[in-house]
Design an enzyme around this catalytic site. Sequence first.
Site, mmCIF file in Angstrom:
data_model
loop_
_atom_site.group_PDB
_atom_site.id
_atom_site.type_symbol
_atom_site.label_atom_id
_atom_site.label_comp_id
_atom_site.label_asym_id
_atom_site.label_seq_id
_atom_site.Cartn_x
_atom_site.Cartn_y
_atom_site.Cartn_z
ATOM 1 N N ASP A 83 25.061 27.383 -28.952
ATOM 2 C CA ASP A 83 24.256 26.172 -29.058
ATOM 3 C C ASP A 83 24.365 25.461 -27.706
ATOM 4 O O ASP A 83 25.446 25.022 -27.311
ATOM 5 C CB ASP A 83 24.832 25.314 -30.189
ATOM 6 C CG ASP A 83 24.094 24.004 -30.346
ATOM 7 O OD1 ASP A 83 23.217 23.696 -29.497
ATOM 8 O OD2 ASP A 83 24.403 23.284 -31.300
ATOM 9 N N GLY A 88 9.179 32.992 -27.458
ATOM 10 C CA GLY A 88 8.253 32.269 -26.589
ATOM 11 C C GLY A 88 8.413 32.569 -25.107
ATOM 12 O O GLY A 88 8.586 33.723 -24.707
ATOM 13 N N ALA A 144 16.146 32.033 -24.886
ATOM 14 C CA ALA A 144 15.658 33.383 -24.589
ATOM 15 C C ALA A 144 15.171 34.144 -25.814
ATOM 16 O O ALA A 144 14.665 35.253 -25.676
ATOM 17 C CB ALA A 144 16.772 34.183 -23.910
ATOM 18 N N TYR A 153 8.960 13.132 -26.068
ATOM 19 C CA TYR A 153 8.853 14.495 -25.531
ATOM 20 C C TYR A 153 8.376 14.436 -24.077
ATOM 21 O O TYR A 153 8.996 15.010 -23.172
ATOM 22 C CB TYR A 153 7.890 15.345 -26.375
ATOM 23 C CG TYR A 153 7.626 16.672 -25.724
ATOM 24 C CD1 TYR A 153 8.637 17.628 -25.645
ATOM 25 C CD2 TYR A 153 6.388 16.972 -25.133
ATOM 26 C CE1 TYR A 153 8.415 18.846 -25.003
ATOM 27 C CE2 TYR A 153 6.165 18.173 -24.491
ATOM 28 C CZ TYR A 153 7.184 19.104 -24.430
ATOM 29 O OH TYR A 153 6.979 20.297 -23.781
ATOM 30 N N ASN A 170 14.784 27.058 -19.599
ATOM 31 C CA ASN A 170 13.575 27.119 -20.424
ATOM 32 C C ASN A 170 13.732 26.411 -21.770
ATOM 33 O O ASN A 170 12.762 25.919 -22.322
ATOM 34 C CB ASN A 170 13.215 28.597 -20.645
ATOM 35 C CG ASN A 170 12.249 28.771 -21.787
ATOM 36 O OD1 ASN A 170 11.089 28.379 -21.707
ATOM 37 N ND2 ASN A 170 12.731 29.335 -22.885
ATOM 38 N N ARG A 173 20.337 30.144 -29.639
ATOM 39 C CA ARG A 173 21.161 29.972 -30.835
ATOM 40 C C ARG A 173 21.046 31.166 -31.781
ATOM 41 O O ARG A 173 21.996 31.563 -32.411
ATOM 42 C CB ARG A 173 20.734 28.707 -31.582
ATOM 43 C CG ARG A 173 21.700 27.552 -31.362
ATOM 44 C CD ARG A 173 21.322 26.359 -32.158
ATOM 45 N NE ARG A 173 19.880 26.064 -32.047
ATOM 46 C CZ ARG A 173 19.329 24.945 -32.443
ATOM 47 N NH1 ARG A 173 20.070 23.999 -32.968
ATOM 48 N NH2 ARG A 173 18.047 24.726 -32.320
ATOM 49 N N ARG A 174 19.822 31.741 -31.848
ATOM 50 C CA ARG A 174 19.573 32.791 -32.853
ATOM 51 C C ARG A 174 20.063 34.145 -32.352
ATOM 52 O O ARG A 174 19.405 34.814 -31.556
ATOM 53 C CB ARG A 174 18.081 32.871 -33.161
ATOM 54 C CG ARG A 174 17.617 31.693 -33.995
ATOM 55 C CD ARG A 174 16.150 31.808 -34.301
ATOM 56 N NE ARG A 174 15.330 31.635 -33.106
ATOM 57 C CZ ARG A 174 14.004 31.636 -33.115
ATOM 58 N NH1 ARG A 174 13.343 31.807 -34.229
ATOM 59 N NH2 ARG A 174 13.322 31.458 -32.012
ATOM 60 N N GLY A 200 0.810 23.752 -19.636
ATOM 61 C CA GLY A 200 0.008 23.015 -20.612
ATOM 62 C C GLY A 200 0.052 23.716 -21.969
ATOM 63 O O GLY A 200 1.001 24.446 -22.286
HETATM 64 C C1 8X3 Z 1 3.579 21.049 -24.061
HETATM 65 C C2 8X3 Z 1 2.344 21.070 -23.265
HETATM 66 O O1 8X3 Z 1 -0.149 20.414 -23.332
HETATM 67 O O2 8X3 Z 1 0.924 21.208 -25.352
HETATM 68 O O3 8X3 Z 1 4.676 21.171 -23.230
HETATM 69 O O4 8X3 Z 1 1.495 19.002 -24.472
HETATM 70 S S1 8X3 Z 1 1.081 20.374 -24.144
#
Ligand code: 8X3
Length: 256
Positions: A55, A12, A9, A148, A82, A33-34, A179
């Site tokens: 954490d 971003g 939270a 990822y 998130n 965390r922050r 995206g």
């Molecule tokens: C990242 C989306 O399009 O930058 O979750 O890979 S993208």
Amino acid sequence: MKTIIVTGASSGFGEAIVHKFVSHGYGVVAIARRSEKLHELQRKYPDQVLPLAVDLTDKGAVELALTEVPPLFSNIVALINNAGMSLGFGPSQRNELSDWEDMVNINILALLHITKKVLKEFVERNSGHIINISSVAAYYPYMGSNVYGATKSFVSNFSLNLKTDLEGTDIKVTNIAPGLSKTEFALVRFKGNKDQAESIYEDKTYLNAENIAASVYWAFSQPENVNINVIEIMPTGQSFALGFAPKSKRILDELN
Ligand code: 8X3
């Protein structure tokens, strides 16, 4: 007060989600965390934000923190999963194993731990909404996405399976797959290298955190009989090649 839990939270998407729900009158249990960033949010919204600086990968700490949520914030109507990150940009053969482990820990295991905890209460009450933030990387591979993208495939698939398990209940599950977005995400991925982080946005359109917060709130605010299963959202100028490949090649060339 109707309250949501938001992980990640402090910046971003997560921070934008906090602002969005607060503006609609909700309480927010803000996890990150922050602690300084969380306390800034609390100073801004003293009656509506409860900061929990933990954490997320520390299962025991999360469990304890949630157990100690005061009554004002205990009517949890949604969990917004998130928190997540991408680390490293090279192909699999060059990426660090420790980065892969860190992504699995936060993007998968931490999400599972908090979901399990909150789901128990949702099932007892037969209400609640779990909204998972995945990624378009869950569906479309690109160079450097590897683990990822795979962790986000897990999140997307788990969301659908969770929905399936909850058949017949009044609990909602939504998977949101953004995206290219301009947040601290790229800076984390490039481990603080601002030039590299900025370069992925050059000549591109991108989403911002408010776009994602709006999608989350839209999915959340549907009528009781409506469950939004999946939202896939890209900036107008992005394609299924994800636009990263040429940049990542340039970055790899620079690294070599
Ligand atoms: C990242 C989306 O399009 O930058 O979750 O890979 S993208």
